[in-house]
Design an enzyme around this catalytic site. Structure first.
Site, PDB file in Angstrom:
ATOM      1  N   HIS A  15       0.847  -1.191   0.000  1.00 39.43           N
ATOM      2  CA  HIS A  15       0.000   0.000   0.000  1.00 39.43           C
ATOM      3  C   HIS A  15       0.883   1.242   0.000  1.00 39.43           C
ATOM      4  CE1 HIS A  15      -0.279   0.557   4.716  1.00 39.43           C
ATOM      5  NE2 HIS A  15       0.949   0.381   4.312  1.00 39.43           N
ATOM      6  N   CYS A  34       5.884   6.055   4.639  1.00 45.59           N
ATOM      7  CA  CYS A  34       4.720   5.357   4.076  1.00 45.59           C
ATOM      8  C   CYS A  34       4.161   6.084   2.856  1.00 45.59           C
ATOM      9  CB  CYS A  34       3.617   5.202   5.126  1.00 45.59           C
ATOM     10  SG  CYS A  34       4.172   4.289   6.556  1.00 45.59           S
ATOM     11  N   HIS A  40       4.865   0.112  -0.392  1.00 49.24           N
ATOM     12  CA  HIS A  40       5.643  -0.847   0.403  1.00 49.24           C
ATOM     13  C   HIS A  40       4.636  -1.865   0.931  1.00 49.24           C
ATOM     14  CE1 HIS A  40       3.966   1.938   3.302  1.00 49.24           C
ATOM     15  NE2 HIS A  40       4.040   0.951   4.183  1.00 49.24           N
ATOM     16  N   HIS A  42       3.332  -5.253   3.775  1.00 49.51           N
ATOM     17  CA  HIS A  42       3.327  -5.850   5.119  1.00 49.51           C
ATOM     18  C   HIS A  42       2.785  -7.272   5.048  1.00 49.51           C
ATOM     19  CE1 HIS A  42       4.027  -1.961   7.055  1.00 49.51           C
ATOM     20  NE2 HIS A  42       3.082  -1.441   6.296  1.00 49.51           N
ATOM     21  N   ASP A  80      -4.851 -10.641  -0.686  1.00 47.36           N
ATOM     22  CA  ASP A  80      -3.508 -11.230  -0.615  1.00 47.36           C
ATOM     23  C   ASP A  80      -2.710 -10.978  -1.894  1.00 47.36           C
ATOM     24  OD1 ASP A  80      -1.463 -12.686   0.660  1.00 47.36           O
ATOM     25  OD2 ASP A  80      -2.063 -14.526  -0.380  1.00 47.36           O
ATOM     26  N   HIS A  81      -1.486 -10.494  -1.701  1.00 49.31           N
ATOM     27  CA  HIS A  81      -0.586 -10.194  -2.807  1.00 49.31           C
ATOM     28  C   HIS A  81      -1.200  -9.196  -3.780  1.00 49.31           C
ATOM     29  CE1 HIS A  81       1.650 -13.431  -1.018  1.00 49.31           C
ATOM     30  NE2 HIS A  81       2.669 -13.136  -1.796  1.00 49.31           N
ATOM     31  N   GLU A 124      -0.655  -4.962  11.615  1.00 49.32           N
ATOM     32  CA  GLU A 124       0.069  -4.544  10.410  1.00 49.32           C
ATOM     33  C   GLU A 124       1.492  -5.100  10.468  1.00 49.32           C
ATOM     34  OE1 GLU A 124      -0.057  -0.445   8.300  1.00 49.32           O
ATOM     35  OE2 GLU A 124       1.498  -0.299   9.817  1.00 49.32           O
TER      36      GLU A 124
END
Lengths: 142, 147
Positions: A15, A34, A40, A42, A80-81, A124
């Site tokens: 994100h 951020c 980047h 998590h 996801d991903h 996170e």
């Protein structure tokens, strides 16, 4: 006596924290690293708590296979991903902070038909986490 | 109000099977947990007691006393046991995390003489746990009640 059943799930996503309502300078000041334009990622952990009467024929509030399948379809598969800012329409207008991710996941899971959603907690990283219990704690989520 | 939590571990085996269901139904509903030979977990139990510290001792209740209660009521009953066959409190019930947590609540609640039992949290695995609250505890999701 009241019972809550909780289950932990994982997804990894990227994100970027950037608000259209703020200028470039202000975005950099508020979001720091951020705000990196490339984004980047998590490894998120989602902890889902549901409640309801225990069915004495199964001993269960909800069958984990049903809960797992629902969370997989509503959250893991779409999140996801993924690059959350671009690939989830909800985050086109909302900054994908973990606060907003937590609320979005709660809203999606509140439709689970087999038990009442009590709480969603999103980690996170191992060091920060967010919880959401709906619009007002204790309210009925229909 | 202060909330004190003590953690213990016990290891036990179980299986899920309801004799009222057909073999196919048992398999469909309980999946791998229906294996007739059973399987086991390392359970982690967190017990939270709420109360005001005694001005003379500074304690909600003596941890040694709580440790002894947990040893007697939980560890001695359940550790290294096959829960379906060796724990009478679970007789006739499917030993799911929900039912085990409720049994533990009922065993502990009358034994806590100082403060009161606020929450029983039982982990079957690190990714699956059940919280048990008394009727009056609000069940806000926090050992600690109202937010």
């Amino acid at each position: 006596m009241k019972l809550h059943l909780s289950r932990r799930y994982r997804f990894s996503a990227s994100h970027r924290l950037h608000s259209e309502q703020l200028g470039e300078e202000e975005n950099r000041r508020v979001y720091g690293k951020c705000n990196n334009p490339y984004g980047h990622g998590h490894n998120y952990v989602v902890e889902v708590a549901v409640s309801g009467p225990v069915d004495q024929s199964t001993g269960m509030i909800a069958n984990l296979a049903d809960l797992d399948a629902f969370v997989e379809g509503e959250v893991i598969e779409p999140f996801d991903h993924k690059y959350l800012n671009e690939e989830l329409t909800e985050f086109r207008d909302h900054v994908p902070t973990t606060e907003n991710i937590c609320i979005e996941i709660f809203n999606r899971l509140s439709r689970f038909p087999r038990a009442r959603l009590e709480r969603v907690r999103v980690e996170e990283t191992g060091l920060n986490s967010f919880e959401y219990t709906g619009e007002s704690a204790g309210a009925t989520h229909e | 109000m202060v909330y004190l939590t003590r953690k213990i571990e016990f290891s036990a085996s179980h299986l899920y099977h309801n004799p009222a269901f057909s073999a196919e139904e048992n398999q469909r509903i309980f999946g791998k947990c229906n294996n007739p030979h059973g399987h086991g977990h390392n359970y982690v139990l967190e017990v939270t007691v709420a109360g005001e510290p005694d001005p003379a001792t500074g304690m909600v209740l003596d941890l040694k006393e709580l440790k002894e209660i947990l040893q007697r009521e939980v560890t001695d009953r359940m550790d290294h046991r096959f829960l379906n066959y060796e724990v009478p409190e679970l007789a006739g019930q499917i030993p799911t995390c929900e039912n085990i947590a409720a049994v533990i609540w009922r065993l502990l609640e009358p034994k806590i003489k100082r403060g009161h039992l606020n929450r029983v949290r039982l982990y079957e695995t690190p990714d699956l746990f059940v919280d048990c609250y008394g009727e009056g505890n609000g069940a806000s999701g926090h050992a600690g009640g109202a937010r």
